[in-house]
Design a protein around this motif. Structure first.
Motif, mmCIF file in Angstrom:
data_model
loop_
_atom_site.group_PDB
_atom_site.id
_atom_site.type_symbol
_atom_site.label_atom_id
_atom_site.label_comp_id
_atom_site.label_asym_id
_atom_site.label_seq_id
_atom_site.Cartn_x
_atom_site.Cartn_y
_atom_site.Cartn_z
ATOM 1 N N TYR A 1 -6.081 -1.720 6.133
ATOM 2 C CA TYR A 1 -5.614 -0.915 7.266
ATOM 3 C C TYR A 1 -6.427 0.386 7.375
ATOM 4 N N HIS A 2 -6.386 1.226 6.312
ATOM 5 C CA HIS A 2 -7.139 2.486 6.357
ATOM 6 C C HIS A 2 -8.006 2.656 5.115
ATOM 7 N N LEU A 3 -8.171 1.537 4.387
ATOM 8 C CA LEU A 3 -9.120 1.465 3.271
ATOM 9 C C LEU A 3 -8.727 2.278 2.038
ATOM 10 N N TRP A 4 -7.447 2.535 1.848
ATOM 11 C CA TRP A 4 -7.052 3.063 0.541
ATOM 12 C C TRP A 4 -7.375 1.969 -0.484
ATOM 13 N N CYS B 1 0.829 -1.203 0.000
ATOM 14 C CA CYS B 1 0.000 0.000 0.000
ATOM 15 C C CYS B 1 0.865 1.257 0.000
ATOM 16 N N CYS C 1 -6.774 -1.871 0.706
ATOM 17 C CA CYS C 1 -5.952 -2.093 1.892
ATOM 18 C C CYS C 1 -6.867 -2.078 3.116
ATOM 19 N N HIS D 1 0.101 4.002 1.198
ATOM 20 C CA HIS D 1 -0.122 4.838 2.377
ATOM 21 C C HIS D 1 0.978 4.588 3.401
ATOM 22 N N ARG D 2 0.851 3.524 4.182
ATOM 23 C CA ARG D 2 1.897 3.262 5.172
ATOM 24 C C ARG D 2 2.483 1.868 5.032
ATOM 25 N N GLY D 3 2.295 1.286 3.837
ATOM 26 C CA GLY D 3 3.124 0.135 3.493
ATOM 27 C C GLY D 3 2.608 -1.232 3.867
ATOM 28 N N MET D 4 1.346 -1.344 4.219
ATOM 29 C CA MET D 4 0.852 -2.694 4.514
ATOM 30 C C MET D 4 0.743 -3.501 3.216
HETATM 31 S S1 FES Z 1 -1.442 1.275 5.033
HETATM 32 FE FE1 FES Z 1 -2.873 0.919 3.476
HETATM 33 S S2 FES Z 1 -4.459 2.318 3.863
HETATM 34 FE FE2 FES Z 1 -3.018 2.734 5.389
#
Ligand code: FES
Ligand code: FE2
Length: 359
Positions: free
Chosen positions: A106-109, A85, A104, A87-90
């Protein structure tokens, strides 16, 4: 940069070759070099094309530590993306399946099947431009029904390498074969042991005395003689003509397959560590000769039995690689594919020609 010495063994012709020194199977420095110069540069098969047939179908794969996802776009194109991702790499997607978008948790990106960021909740008012964000992509090539990808965008097309192997496929059209089963298998040994085991029939009598050897005796097998280390091929003649032949082939680093009159088999390998891989054994069905349920069951039982025998010797060989005193032995003419693989590897690692590096 990591450097290692070229073992004298790999400079010899296939008919006068020795195995690799033990450290090639245990040394994290050599594994790092392989990640950089082999898995970071070479084409690797990650899926069968019928697994990603429809828009949204995806398969994940980790190559040299790089999480990847291959996905069929809404526009029908097959693409490979970073599965991380923005965003923050998940890691985004797991396993394989079908999706309408790559989301994703984690935060739904949420990314479209073209890799572009479509939604990013609560990101307004920060000067954030969603349209400028997309997943990095990697090249994709389909050959004989395998989906290949490569981390190096400058790599030469995979099919260029396989001119010699292509002729061997003339009687088959593996691009039409479809996945009918996958057998997961833990593979706690160096990836090269798996390739070597696949590239020779010498072990049939010792490792498979009650399974393969009675049908495809090692002494009836014919390793293809050629001077191109980019592929290997073994023609196994059966003990009885009505059993049909077995063709075993591969192209380093990780394409390993076999074809017999019933089906084709692909060993899908994900290399995790110097001494660990995840293996899935794919069974591929010829659409012109579909397998009845009972025939498939008995084929799976036979593949499992043969693979269990291989696993036992591979575990024990990996254990032997921690020996202080082991010196690689001479290879048989039936291990031509192993010697070719070693020469291929030495060329990729571009290691110096110091014969004293052996040991
Ligand atoms: S790490 Fe993917 S939406 Fe935040
Ligand atoms: Fe085997």
């Amino acid at each position: 940069m990591t450097t290692v010495d070229r073992p004298a063994e790999v400079t010899t012709p296939p008919d006068d070759a020795y195995g690799l020194p033990a450290r090639y199977y245990t040394d994290p420095a050599i594994f790092r070099l392989e990640r950089e110069r082999v898995f970071g540069r070479e084409w690797v098969p990650v899926a069968r094309v019928d697994e990603v047939e429809h828009a949204g179908d995806f398969v994940t794969y980790t190559l040299a530590g790089e999480p990847l996802v291959v996905v069929r776009g809404d526009d029908g194109l097959l693409r490979a993306f970073s599965n991380v991702c923005r965003h923050r790499g998940m890691v985004l997607m797991a396993g394989r399946g079908s999706c309408s978008a790559l989301q994703c948790r984690y935060h739904l990106w949420t990314y479209g099947t073209d890799g572009r960021l479509r939604q990013a909740p609560h990101m307004g008012g920060s000067g954030f431009d969603r349209r400028a964000v997309s997943l990095p992509s990697f090249p994709v090539q389909v050959w004989q029904g395998w989906v290949f990808t490569c981390l190096d965008p400058t790599a030469e097309p995979f099919t260029e390498r396989l001119a010699g192997l292509r002729g061997r496929f003339a009687p088959y059209d593996l691009s039409r074969y479809r996945v009918v089963a996958r057998l997961p298998c833990d593979a706690p040994w160096n990836w090269k042991l798996q390739v070597e085991n696949y590239a020779e029939s010498y072990h049939h009598a010792g490792t498979h005395p009650g399974t393969l050897e009675p049908i495809f005796p090692a002494r009836y097998s014919i390793p293809a003689e050629h001077h191109d280390d980019d592929w290997f091929f073994i023609d196994h003649r059966p003990s009885l003509p009505e059993l049909g032949g077995l063709l075993v082939g591969g192209a380093p680093p990780l394409l390993l397959f076999s074809i017999d009159q019933l089906a084709a088999v692909w060993f899908r390998l994900q290399v995790d560590a110097v001494d660990h891989n995840q293996l899935e054994i794919y069974v591929l069905e010829n659409p012109d000769a579909p397998l009845a349920p009972q025939a498939l069951d008995s084929l799976l039982a036979s593949i499992t039995a043969i693979n269990d025998e291989d696993c036992e010797v591979l575990r024990a060989t990996q254990a032997g690689m921690s020996s202080r005193v082991y010196q690689p032995g001479r290879l048989s003419h039936l291990e031509r594919g192993v010697a070719q693989f070693h020469r291929w590897l030495a060329a990729r690692l571009d290691i110096g020609a110091d014969p004293h590096g052996a040991g």
